[in-house]
Write a protein that holds these residues in place. Structure first.
Motif, PDB file in Angstrom:
ATOM      1  N   GLY A 152     -76.065  81.689 -22.404  1.00 51.07           N
ATOM      2  CA  GLY A 152     -75.464  83.007 -23.344  1.00 51.07           C
ATOM      3  C   GLY A 152     -75.249  82.650 -25.249  1.00 51.07           C
ATOM      4  O   GLY A 152     -75.715  82.771 -25.990  1.00 51.07           O
ATOM      5  N   HIS A 167     -79.950  82.143 -26.151  1.00 45.60           N
ATOM      6  CA  HIS A 167     -79.299  82.989 -26.361  1.00 45.60           C
ATOM      7  C   HIS A 167     -78.911  84.796 -27.925  1.00 45.60           C
ATOM      8  O   HIS A 167     -80.001  84.745 -27.904  1.00 45.60           O
ATOM      9  CB  HIS A 167     -79.408  84.478 -25.160  1.00 45.60           C
ATOM     10  CG  HIS A 167     -80.322  85.816 -25.040  1.00 45.60           C
ATOM     11  ND1 HIS A 167     -80.334  86.829 -24.427  1.00 45.60           N
ATOM     12  CD2 HIS A 167     -81.602  85.866 -25.329  1.00 45.60           C
ATOM     13  CE1 HIS A 167     -79.966  87.739 -24.027  1.00 45.60           C
ATOM     14  NE2 HIS A 167     -81.053  87.268 -25.514  1.00 45.60           N
ATOM     15  N   GLY A 196     -74.854  95.389 -24.866  1.00 47.80           N
ATOM     16  CA  GLY A 196     -74.680  94.793 -23.148  1.00 47.80           C
ATOM     17  C   GLY A 196     -75.744  93.771 -23.178  1.00 47.80           C
ATOM     18  O   GLY A 196     -75.004  93.216 -21.776  1.00 47.80           O
ATOM     19  N   GLY A 197     -75.695  93.149 -24.277  1.00 45.11           N
ATOM     20  CA  GLY A 197     -76.585  91.896 -23.436  1.00 45.11           C
ATOM     21  C   GLY A 197     -75.540  90.589 -23.788  1.00 45.11           C
ATOM     22  O   GLY A 197     -75.113  89.761 -22.731  1.00 45.11           O
ATOM     23  N   ARG A 198     -74.744  91.145 -24.773  1.00 41.38           N
ATOM     24  CA  ARG A 198     -72.904  90.104 -24.497  1.00 41.38           C
ATOM     25  C   ARG A 198     -72.376  90.528 -23.213  1.00 41.38           C
ATOM     26  O   ARG A 198     -71.811  89.428 -23.059  1.00 41.38           O
ATOM     27  CB  ARG A 198     -72.411  90.345 -25.859  1.00 41.38           C
ATOM     28  CG  ARG A 198     -73.397  89.874 -26.962  1.00 41.38           C
ATOM     29  CD  ARG A 198     -72.489  90.348 -27.932  1.00 41.38           C
ATOM     30  NE  ARG A 198     -73.307  89.946 -29.393  1.00 41.38           N
ATOM     31  CZ  ARG A 198     -73.003  90.476 -30.708  1.00 41.38           C
ATOM     32  NH1 ARG A 198     -71.535  91.229 -30.100  1.00 41.38           N
ATOM     33  NH2 ARG A 198     -73.177  89.315 -31.429  1.00 41.38           N
ATOM     34  N   ARG A 199     -72.467  92.064 -23.022  1.00 34.51           N
ATOM     35  CA  ARG A 199     -71.441  91.760 -21.560  1.00 34.51           C
ATOM     36  C   ARG A 199     -72.027  91.625 -20.440  1.00 34.51           C
ATOM     37  O   ARG A 199     -71.372  90.732 -19.429  1.00 34.51           O
ATOM     38  CB  ARG A 199     -71.468  93.791 -21.798  1.00 34.51           C
ATOM     39  CG  ARG A 199     -70.573  94.223 -22.417  1.00 34.51           C
ATOM     40  CD  ARG A 199     -70.572  95.847 -22.045  1.00 34.51           C
ATOM     41  NE  ARG A 199     -69.562  96.362 -23.391  1.00 34.51           N
ATOM     42  CZ  ARG A 199     -69.545  97.190 -23.402  1.00 34.51           C
ATOM     43  NH1 ARG A 199     -69.840  98.717 -23.559  1.00 34.51           N
ATOM     44  NH2 ARG A 199     -68.194  97.898 -24.353  1.00 34.51           N
ATOM     45  N   PHE A 200     -73.268  91.502 -20.282  1.00 30.28           N
ATOM     46  CA  PHE A 200     -74.590  90.418 -18.898  1.00 30.28           C
ATOM     47  C   PHE A 200     -73.646  88.969 -18.788  1.00 30.28           C
ATOM     48  O   PHE A 200     -73.385  88.582 -18.059  1.00 30.28           O
ATOM     49  CB  PHE A 200     -75.886  90.638 -19.048  1.00 30.28           C
ATOM     50  CG  PHE A 200     -77.076  89.762 -18.237  1.00 30.28           C
ATOM     51  CD1 PHE A 200     -76.641  90.381 -17.220  1.00 30.28           C
ATOM     52  CD2 PHE A 200     -77.105  88.489 -19.179  1.00 30.28           C
ATOM     53  CE1 PHE A 200     -77.372  89.679 -16.169  1.00 30.28           C
ATOM     54  CE2 PHE A 200     -77.721  88.268 -17.661  1.00 30.28           C
ATOM     55  CZ  PHE A 200     -78.144  88.386 -16.561  1.00 30.28           C
ATOM     56  N   TYR A 201     -73.855  88.478 -20.390  1.00 31.19           N
ATOM     57  CA  TYR A 201     -73.569  87.154 -20.153  1.00 31.19           C
ATOM     58  C   TYR A 201     -71.802  87.008 -19.986  1.00 31.19           C
ATOM     59  O   TYR A 201     -71.614  86.418 -18.989  1.00 31.19           O
ATOM     60  CB  TYR A 201     -73.368  86.035 -21.542  1.00 31.19           C
ATOM     61  CG  TYR A 201     -74.873  85.780 -21.893  1.00 31.19           C
ATOM     62  CD1 TYR A 201     -75.394  85.262 -20.816  1.00 31.19           C
ATOM     63  CD2 TYR A 201     -76.077  86.911 -23.010  1.00 31.19           C
ATOM     64  CE1 TYR A 201     -77.394  84.760 -21.024  1.00 31.19           C
ATOM     65  CE2 TYR A 201     -77.089  86.113 -22.472  1.00 31.19           C
ATOM     66  CZ  TYR A 201     -77.851  85.611 -22.129  1.00 31.19           C
ATOM     67  OH  TYR A 201     -79.264  85.225 -21.798  1.00 31.19           O
ATOM     68  N   GLY A 240     -70.037  89.278 -17.899  1.00 28.37           N
ATOM     69  CA  GLY A 240     -69.854  89.080 -16.478  1.00 28.37           C
ATOM     70  C   GLY A 240     -70.288  87.936 -15.568  1.00 28.37           C
ATOM     71  O   GLY A 240     -70.114  87.539 -14.990  1.00 28.37           O
ATOM     72  N   LEU A 241     -71.533  87.353 -16.242  1.00 31.87           N
ATOM     73  CA  LEU A 241     -72.231  85.683 -15.140  1.00 31.87           C
ATOM     74  C   LEU A 241     -70.930  84.772 -15.750  1.00 31.87           C
ATOM     75  O   LEU A 241     -70.685  83.846 -14.955  1.00 31.87           O
ATOM     76  CB  LEU A 241     -73.131  85.605 -16.340  1.00 31.87           C
ATOM     77  CG  LEU A 241     -74.423  86.363 -15.851  1.00 31.87           C
ATOM     78  CD1 LEU A 241     -75.421  85.832 -15.928  1.00 31.87           C
ATOM     79  CD2 LEU A 241     -74.856  86.561 -14.480  1.00 31.87           C
ATOM     80  N   ALA A 288     -67.739  88.123 -25.262  1.00 31.49           N
ATOM     81  CA  ALA A 288     -69.026  88.572 -25.126  1.00 31.49           C
ATOM     82  C   ALA A 288     -68.331  90.402 -25.209  1.00 31.49           C
ATOM     83  O   ALA A 288     -68.951  90.916 -25.565  1.00 31.49           O
ATOM     84  CB  ALA A 288     -68.815  88.580 -23.374  1.00 31.49           C
TER      85      ALA A 288
END
Length: 172
Positions: free
Chosen positions: A58, A61, A67-72, A74-75, A162
């Protein structure tokens, strides 16, 4: 410099460094202080390693889109929740009265050779190894308690990084 104003990249790379420091200390206590990890300790290390990988990827990247930050995020939440569950189970085993904790059984290497992967995970999570023994404390708290605190803090750190809104031109 206010750490809560850092960029997403800086916050995630700091999370990676935090995980790396915790893993390094765990390995140091094993190799130089002679503290042999029980299976739950090993699974906590694996959860910290997974969390470190999420923070590192993260941070490298550093997506600009929310949305990309939220994806990370979530991980980070997923890896942290796994670690919190394992550390919480370990703390619970240590808090049981002497003689009532489940038997620790054979070492992890023997279990890996004799059990399938799912049986191994089930066996470890039901109290194999010396999980109820407290060999190390700092300020009266055992290593699994500190591990649990670390997972909670790193989860909060990663989720804040995030999901916080960024203002101005420097949106990384």
């Amino acid at each position: 410099m206010n750490p809560f104003r850092w960029s997403f990249r800086a916050q995630f790379l700091a999370g990676f460094l935090g995980c790396a420091a915790l893993l390094s200390y765990a390995i140091y206590t094993q190799l130089y202080q002679g503290l042999e990890p029980c299976p739950l300790c090993i699974f906590q290390r694996m959860a910290y390693a997974a969390l470190a990988v999420v923070f590192l990827i993260g941070g490298l990247h550093a997506p600009r889109a929310m949305g990309g930050r939220r994806f990370y995020g979530g991980l980070v939440a997923l890896a942290s929740l796994v670690g919190i569950g394992i550390a919480g189970r370990h703390v619970w085993l240590q808090l049981l009265p002497k003689g009532t904790a489940p038997s620790c059984g054979p070492p992890l290497s023997f279990l890996q050779e004799t059990l399938g992967p799912m049986e191994l995970v089930r066996k470890v999570l039901t109290g194999t190894g010396d999980c109820g023994t407290v060999d190390w404390t700092l300020f009266g708290l055992s290593m699994p308690v500190w591990s649990l605190i670390g997972f909670v803090l790193l989860a909060g750190w990663g989720l804040y990084a995030a999901f916080r809104r960024r203002k101005g031109r420097n949106r990384l």
